[in-house]
Design an enzyme around this catalytic site. Structure first.
Site, PDB file in Angstrom:
ATOM      1  N   GLY A  77      82.767  29.419 -77.289  1.00 50.03           N
ATOM      2  CA  GLY A  77      83.452  30.669 -78.628  1.00 50.03           C
ATOM      3  C   GLY A  77      82.306  29.585 -79.668  1.00 50.03           C
ATOM      4  O   GLY A  77      80.975  29.279 -79.783  1.00 50.03           O
TER       5      GLY A  77
ATOM      6  N   CYS B 142      90.685  40.689 -77.449  1.00 48.95           N
ATOM      7  CA  CYS B 142      90.606  40.824 -79.110  1.00 48.95           C
ATOM      8  C   CYS B 142      91.460  40.858 -79.671  1.00 48.95           C
ATOM      9  O   CYS B 142      92.414  41.962 -79.410  1.00 48.95           O
ATOM     10  CB  CYS B 142      89.422  42.382 -78.825  1.00 48.95           C
TER      11      CYS B 142
ATOM     12  N   ASN C 138      89.500  28.524 -72.666  1.00 50.70           N
ATOM     13  CA  ASN C 138      88.198  29.056 -73.313  1.00 50.70           C
ATOM     14  C   ASN C 138      89.278  28.397 -74.762  1.00 50.70           C
ATOM     15  O   ASN C 138      90.421  28.787 -74.530  1.00 50.70           O
ATOM     16  CB  ASN C 138      87.885  30.420 -73.410  1.00 50.70           C
ATOM     17  N   GLY C 139      88.903  28.658 -75.521  1.00 50.16           N
ATOM     18  CA  GLY C 139      89.318  27.923 -76.628  1.00 50.16           C
ATOM     19  C   GLY C 139      89.512  26.409 -77.394  1.00 50.16           C
ATOM     20  O   GLY C 139      90.066  25.743 -76.740  1.00 50.16           O
ATOM     21  N   GLU C 140      89.189  26.953 -78.779  1.00 48.94           N
ATOM     22  CA  GLU C 140      89.071  24.929 -79.569  1.00 48.94           C
ATOM     23  C   GLU C 140      88.559  24.087 -79.246  1.00 48.94           C
ATOM     24  O   GLU C 140      89.122  22.969 -78.756  1.00 48.94           O
ATOM     25  CB  GLU C 140      90.780  24.692 -79.743  1.00 48.94           C
TER      26      GLU C 140
ATOM     27  N   GLN D 171      79.824  42.749 -71.143  1.00 45.46           N
ATOM     28  CA  GLN D 171      81.390  43.185 -71.266  1.00 45.46           C
ATOM     29  C   GLN D 171      81.414  44.739 -71.881  1.00 45.46           C
ATOM     30  O   GLN D 171      81.232  44.764 -72.640  1.00 45.46           O
ATOM     31  CB  GLN D 171      81.889  42.047 -72.289  1.00 45.46           C
TER      32      GLN D 171
HETATM   33  C1  FMN Z   1      83.423  36.961 -84.266  1.00 47.98           C
HETATM   34  C2  FMN Z   1      83.831  36.553 -83.068  1.00 47.98           C
HETATM   35  C3  FMN Z   1      83.183  37.803 -82.346  1.00 47.98           C
HETATM   36  C4  FMN Z   1      83.979  37.399 -81.537  1.00 47.98           C
HETATM   37  N1  FMN Z   1      83.739  38.965 -79.812  1.00 47.98           N
HETATM   38  C5  FMN Z   1      84.055  39.027 -78.429  1.00 47.98           C
HETATM   39  C6  FMN Z   1      83.879  39.489 -78.224  1.00 47.98           C
HETATM   40  O1  FMN Z   1      83.178  40.466 -77.832  1.00 47.98           O
HETATM   41  N2  FMN Z   1      84.229  39.317 -76.817  1.00 47.98           N
HETATM   42  C7  FMN Z   1      84.987  38.168 -76.551  1.00 47.98           C
HETATM   43  O2  FMN Z   1      85.716  38.482 -74.903  1.00 47.98           O
HETATM   44  N3  FMN Z   1      85.195  37.810 -77.280  1.00 47.98           N
HETATM   45  C8  FMN Z   1      84.918  37.105 -78.630  1.00 47.98           C
HETATM   46  N4  FMN Z   1      85.360  36.980 -79.483  1.00 47.98           N
HETATM   47  C9  FMN Z   1      86.197  35.654 -79.535  1.00 47.98           C
HETATM   48  C10 FMN Z   1      85.204  34.342 -77.915  1.00 47.98           C
HETATM   49  O3  FMN Z   1      84.185  35.036 -76.653  1.00 47.98           O
HETATM   50  C11 FMN Z   1      86.201  33.356 -77.897  1.00 47.98           C
HETATM   51  O4  FMN Z   1      87.166  33.441 -77.032  1.00 47.98           O
HETATM   52  C12 FMN Z   1      86.848  32.913 -79.198  1.00 47.98           C
HETATM   53  O5  FMN Z   1      87.070  32.511 -80.124  1.00 47.98           O
HETATM   54  C13 FMN Z   1      88.085  31.189 -78.671  1.00 47.98           C
HETATM   55  O6  FMN Z   1      86.897  30.473 -78.647  1.00 47.98           O
HETATM   56  P1  FMN Z   1      86.484  29.560 -79.122  1.00 47.98           P
HETATM   57  O7  FMN Z   1      87.993  28.857 -80.191  1.00 47.98           O
HETATM   58  O8  FMN Z   1      85.451  28.295 -79.052  1.00 47.98           O
HETATM   59  O9  FMN Z   1      85.931  30.437 -80.397  1.00 47.98           O
HETATM   60  C14 FMN Z   1      84.817  36.478 -81.152  1.00 47.98           C
HETATM   61  C15 FMN Z   1      85.246  35.230 -81.109  1.00 47.98           C
HETATM   62  C16 FMN Z   1      84.917  35.610 -82.585  1.00 47.98           C
HETATM   63  C17 FMN Z   1      85.359  34.279 -83.849  1.00 47.98           C
END
Ligand code: FMN
Length: 312
Positions: free
Chosen positions: A212, A87, A188-190, A57
């Protein structure tokens, strides 16, 4: 997540692919060693040791440096690139990268197009967006910009930058995006559980999802989902198995840190695991002030010994 976490999680199974942490692109041409630091899998044909493909990425706000570094990344061995427009970090947004670009869909277009045009067509370029920056209003324009620029896939984190990581995720917006474009969309998300997966799928209409934090909290969530879809029996991992896995991770990562930081990665992971495993909370309390490898190792040995006795 780093390559060791990717290794552990892909061994557990259920994952079709992973993405590295973002590589920040400014005006410099990044050397090979930077790409390798984020993606040691470059030296393994871009696969985790268990054979799961890894995308690299990139994150940046300027088309030309992004294109030049995309060429470098491909020269370094990258076989698929993902571009980060999601981000929310202040330092990243202040430097014109990540979610702040969603305020200007024409810039999202220019960046994706520059990267797409710069590298061979057989290397897929995907993009990751949120629903907007200040609010959830720019998602269609940005999704259309990503499609028009030639991306092969769009991952949508179903919140705005202003929503941060606060529940809920607005999966229904993804359904609008799917109706507006023909590029494959990943939701994606949650997603923390099997039930969340099915609700997300229903509301977004997406077959494919990206996990994530949910995968850190429940390392076999993808495995559970795949088994459920296939109608197969699957016994979720026990705390004992998770704790052993965490101990292996601790031992592997130990050489990478100065002594006083030796348990930091494990402590971070426990913060997610305690959502799913009450024992993770107890273990976190046990090691949270420990700074010496001997103390952390002892805690692991006691925890594993205790559980082994309970099981026995
Ligand atoms: C500590 C942390 C670091 C993350 N780093 C990245 C990253 O480098 N690139 C990216 O696309 N998303 C990054 N994310 C976002 C996750 O990929 C994801 O989109 C987000 O947490 C929502 O999905 P989830 O609810 O399944 O966690 C990061 C999230 C967290 C909490």
């Amino acid at each position: 997540m780093d390559h060791q976490v990717r290794d552990i999680l892909t061994r557990i199974g259920g994952l079709d692919g992973c993405v590295t942490e973002f590589v920040r692109v400014t005006d410099q041409v990044l050397p090979y060693k930077v790409f390798l630091r984020y993606a040691p899998e470059l030296e393994n044909n871009c696969l985790t040791p268990n054979g799961v493909p890894v995308k690299l990425q990139l994150l940046g706000g300027k088309p030309e440096p992004m294109a030049i570094n995309a060429i470098e990344a491909v020269a370094a061995g990258a076989q698929a690139l993902d571009l980060n427009f999601g981000c929310p970090a202040k330092t990243v947004n202040k430097n014109d990268g990540g979610a702040c670009l969603l305020r200007q869909p024409d810039r999202v277009y220019a960046i994706v197009k520059a990267v797409r045009d710069a590298i061979p067509t057989h290397i897929p370029v995907s993009a990751k967006i949120r629903l907007g920056f200040e609010d959830r209003s720019s998602y269609l324009e940005n999704a259309q910009a990503v499609e028009a620029a030639g991306a092969s896939e769009l991952v949508v984190h179903a919140r705005s930058k202003a929503d941060g990581y606060k529940p809920p995720a607005y999966w229904e917006y993804i359904a609008d995006i799917r109706n507006a474009i023909s590029t494959p969309v990943v939701a994606n998300g949650e997603i923390w559980s099997l039930a969340d997966y099915y609700r997300c799928r229903e509301q977004s209409g997406c077959e494919d999802i990206m996990l994530g934090r949910g995968l850190l909290a429940c390392p076999d969530l993808a495995r559970q989902i795949k088994a459920d879809i296939a109608g197969e029996e699957y016994r979720p991992l026990t705390w004992d198995e998770i704790c052993q896995m965490l101990f292996n991770y601790y031992q592997q990562t130990l050489p990478r840190y100065v002594e006083k930081n030796c348990g930091n990665r494990v402590k971070q992971w426990l913060m997610y695991l305690r959502r799913q495993y009450p024992q993770a909370e107890i273990f976190f309390e046990r090691i949270k002030r420990a700074r010496e490898p001997a103390a952390i190792e002892l805690a692991f040995r006691e925890a594993l010994g205790d559980y082994a006795r309970v099981e026995g």
